[in-house]
Design a protein around this motif. Sequence first.
Motif, mmCIF file in Angstrom:
data_model
loop_
_atom_site.group_PDB
_atom_site.id
_atom_site.type_symbol
_atom_site.label_atom_id
_atom_site.label_comp_id
_atom_site.label_asym_id
_atom_site.label_seq_id
_atom_site.Cartn_x
_atom_site.Cartn_y
_atom_site.Cartn_z
ATOM 1 N N VAL A 149 0.841 -1.202 0.000
ATOM 2 C CA VAL A 149 0.000 0.000 0.000
ATOM 3 C C VAL A 149 0.875 1.250 0.000
ATOM 4 C CG1 VAL A 149 -1.707 1.310 1.305
ATOM 5 C CG2 VAL A 149 -1.924 -1.175 1.120
ATOM 6 N N ALA A 150 1.922 1.270 0.815
ATOM 7 C CA ALA A 150 2.817 2.424 0.870
ATOM 8 C C ALA A 150 3.549 2.620 -0.461
ATOM 9 C CB ALA A 150 3.822 2.250 2.008
ATOM 10 N N LEU A 151 4.001 1.537 -1.069
ATOM 11 C CA LEU A 151 4.713 1.658 -2.346
ATOM 12 C C LEU A 151 3.785 2.099 -3.469
ATOM 13 C CD1 LEU A 151 7.063 -1.456 -2.122
ATOM 14 C CD2 LEU A 151 7.659 0.950 -1.803
ATOM 15 N N ALA A 152 2.535 1.654 -3.429
ATOM 16 C CA ALA A 152 1.562 2.127 -4.418
ATOM 17 C C ALA A 152 1.291 3.620 -4.230
ATOM 18 C CB ALA A 152 0.267 1.334 -4.304
ATOM 19 N N ALA A 153 1.208 4.062 -2.984
ATOM 20 C CA ALA A 153 1.028 5.491 -2.723
ATOM 21 C C ALA A 153 2.218 6.288 -3.240
ATOM 22 C CB ALA A 153 0.839 5.718 -1.224
ATOM 23 N N LEU A 154 3.424 5.755 -3.079
ATOM 24 C CA LEU A 154 4.615 6.417 -3.607
ATOM 25 C C LEU A 154 4.560 6.500 -5.129
ATOM 26 C CD1 LEU A 154 7.483 7.586 -3.180
ATOM 27 C CD2 LEU A 154 8.338 5.230 -3.290
ATOM 28 N N ALA A 155 4.131 5.425 -5.759
ATOM 29 C CA ALA A 155 4.023 5.421 -7.223
ATOM 30 C C ALA A 155 3.006 6.445 -7.704
ATOM 31 C CB ALA A 155 3.640 4.024 -7.716
ATOM 32 N N MET A 156 1.933 6.649 -6.955
ATOM 33 C CA MET A 156 0.923 7.626 -7.335
ATOM 34 C C MET A 156 1.400 9.050 -7.101
ATOM 35 S SD MET A 156 -2.656 5.926 -6.052
ATOM 36 C CE MET A 156 -3.213 4.358 -6.717
ATOM 37 N N ALA A 157 2.246 9.233 -6.106
ATOM 38 C CA ALA A 157 2.732 10.585 -5.811
ATOM 39 C C ALA A 157 3.775 11.045 -6.816
ATOM 40 C CB ALA A 157 3.313 10.616 -4.399
ATOM 41 N N CYS A 158 4.588 10.131 -7.317
ATOM 42 C CA CYS A 158 5.712 10.496 -8.197
ATOM 43 C C CYS A 158 5.299 10.486 -9.665
ATOM 44 C CB CYS A 158 6.880 9.550 -7.971
ATOM 45 S SG CYS A 158 7.580 9.653 -6.323
ATOM 46 N N VAL A 159 4.357 11.317 -10.016
ATOM 47 C CA VAL A 159 3.934 11.450 -11.418
ATOM 48 C C VAL A 159 4.041 12.925 -11.815
ATOM 49 C CG1 VAL A 159 2.390 9.448 -11.315
ATOM 50 C CG2 VAL A 159 1.494 11.710 -10.747
ATOM 51 N N PRO A 160 4.256 13.177 -13.106
ATOM 52 C CA PRO A 160 4.334 14.572 -13.571
ATOM 53 C C PRO A 160 3.008 15.292 -13.320
ATOM 54 C CG PRO A 160 5.153 13.033 -15.223
ATOM 55 C CD PRO A 160 4.474 12.223 -14.190
ATOM 56 N N PRO A 161 3.026 16.627 -13.231
ATOM 57 C CA PRO A 161 4.206 17.504 -13.279
ATOM 58 C C PRO A 161 4.890 17.589 -11.918
ATOM 59 C CG PRO A 161 2.225 18.823 -13.148
ATOM 60 C CD PRO A 161 1.773 17.397 -13.225
ATOM 61 N N PHE A 162 6.199 17.433 -11.902
ATOM 62 C CA PHE A 162 6.940 17.409 -10.649
ATOM 63 C C PHE A 162 7.090 18.798 -10.028
ATOM 64 C CE2 PHE A 162 8.506 13.630 -12.942
ATOM 65 C CZ PHE A 162 8.109 12.668 -12.029
ATOM 66 N N LYS A 163 6.748 19.823 -10.782
ATOM 67 C CA LYS A 163 6.835 21.171 -10.209
ATOM 68 C C LYS A 163 5.827 21.370 -9.078
ATOM 69 C CE LYS A 163 3.903 22.982 -13.944
ATOM 70 N NZ LYS A 163 3.878 23.899 -15.104
#
Length: 540
Positions: free
Chosen positions: A287-301
């Motif tokens: 669950v934590a790794l899926a949340a990380l994958a969802m957070a690290c999407v463009p736009p990174f600004k």
Amino acid sequence: MSTTSIPSARARPKTRLSYNRFRAWLVACATRPEARLWLVVQLAALHGVLWTFILINLKAAQDVHMDVAEAWGWGQKFIWGYGKHPPLSGWVAGLWFKLFPATDWATYALAMATVGVGMVICWLVALRVVDARRAFLVVVMVALYPIFNFKGFKYNPDLLQLVTLPLLVLAYLNAFEKRTWLSGIWLGLAGALALMTKYWVLTMIGAIGLAALIHPERLKFLSSPAPWVAIATMVVAMIPHIVWLAEAHFAPLTYAGDTYSLDDSRLVHQLVAGYALHNVALLTLPVALAALAMACVPPFKLLLRAPSRIVTRAWARGANPGVNVAQALNIWIVQIIVAVGPPLGALGFSIYMKTDWGISLFFLVPLALVAIPVLRVQSAVLFNIASIWLVLSVATLAASPWIAAREMAANGGNAQIYGARSELAHELTQAWHTRFGSRWAVVAGTMEQIQPLVFYSPDHPSALLPLEAWDSGLTSRGDVKTYGFIGVFDPTDGRLPAFEKWVSETAPNAERIVMTTRRFIHGRAGPAMSWNIYIAPPGK
């Protein structure tokens, strides 16, 4: 003017273009009907291969788990039950080891093949509930769930449920949607297959039954032939095993009652709390790794402009065509029931609650979360989660020899982990051949001591448990008169007097010796282990 910067400036866009193309290719393969199954099968196969090698490295200084050795022993004879459990896990092991040798690596390959098949079925279940994009996210979350990697090292009935229970849920979703007699037959057969794995699956069958009664569309389903045909099919399919169960005097029920009943209410509460915490901790990782994958999407600004949007952009109200809410409701109901029901049952009936019993009950959690309609899954998430899985798997493979060395340094004196049972098996085989010049046919003792001997001995003797009421059915107490036996017992075990009494009554002239074995791994000595050995010759 120097122009050396021009080639590197041209190279950078090509690198980005190649990266973007690969990400687009992965997303396309995960979502296109003609490619997505092949991608998931390849993912499961790669997962199985990587983790087989990881387990070979991690367990290099250890013998296979007694459950694995027991399943191997069961698979040497195809019968309708094996004393403690229904027969399916033994049948699968028997078929597997007709193709592969009785070696450590083959047992880890069997475990990973089992979870690989389970991963594919979990993906098929997800497709009944969510769109292909979300279904791919679900299957990679499952691959990151420790039950499907680290904790999945031992093949046994619990692990096999990661195939049969997803198959049961898939058949239920199919029957709930189609409501035909044919879908009912498939549901009944899936239920019988699950019951032939372990009676514990009654928890999932009960949860599915309650879901069918609770669901708002229950009348459509219950008024169709599907549920009633399913019940009839399951009963008919179980008749051979029920006949065996009666002939075995319901030995599995005796085993369960003798092994898992408790009188200490305080211990029951501690075990239930440990069960809950253990399974919550295991689920936290995917669950934590899926949340990380969802957070690290463009736009990174957004990291700088509005950090809170990194979380909130994954959630939005409104219709979500990517979720079949009616089927999602089935998943939510089933998962809630199997999460809450067994602990409450353990408290109510004073049952010894093992943490391993959660292995088969939480494979629906990733789907239950991903199926939340307000959750939005962007395409970049698929690449991110796949990358996380690959990096962690490869890193674990690279670190596995170091991890194994650290584990042995910390626990090298633990005889339960590093005891030299495989060495004992070969020494006993040689002792039998020297004395009698024939195959060693029967080994007697306790399950935890003799099952590895069955696996590692070149003669693969059948296991006999004279102190238990649930013989496996692979040999009989009369066979020891004909073929002789070697008894093996831990001298520190409190049941030793009872075993020696059985030996004295069965083979009063048995030779009695003490054997000690020790294993050396990479120059490091493992723990020394001693056993009382009883060698009874074959009958004349």
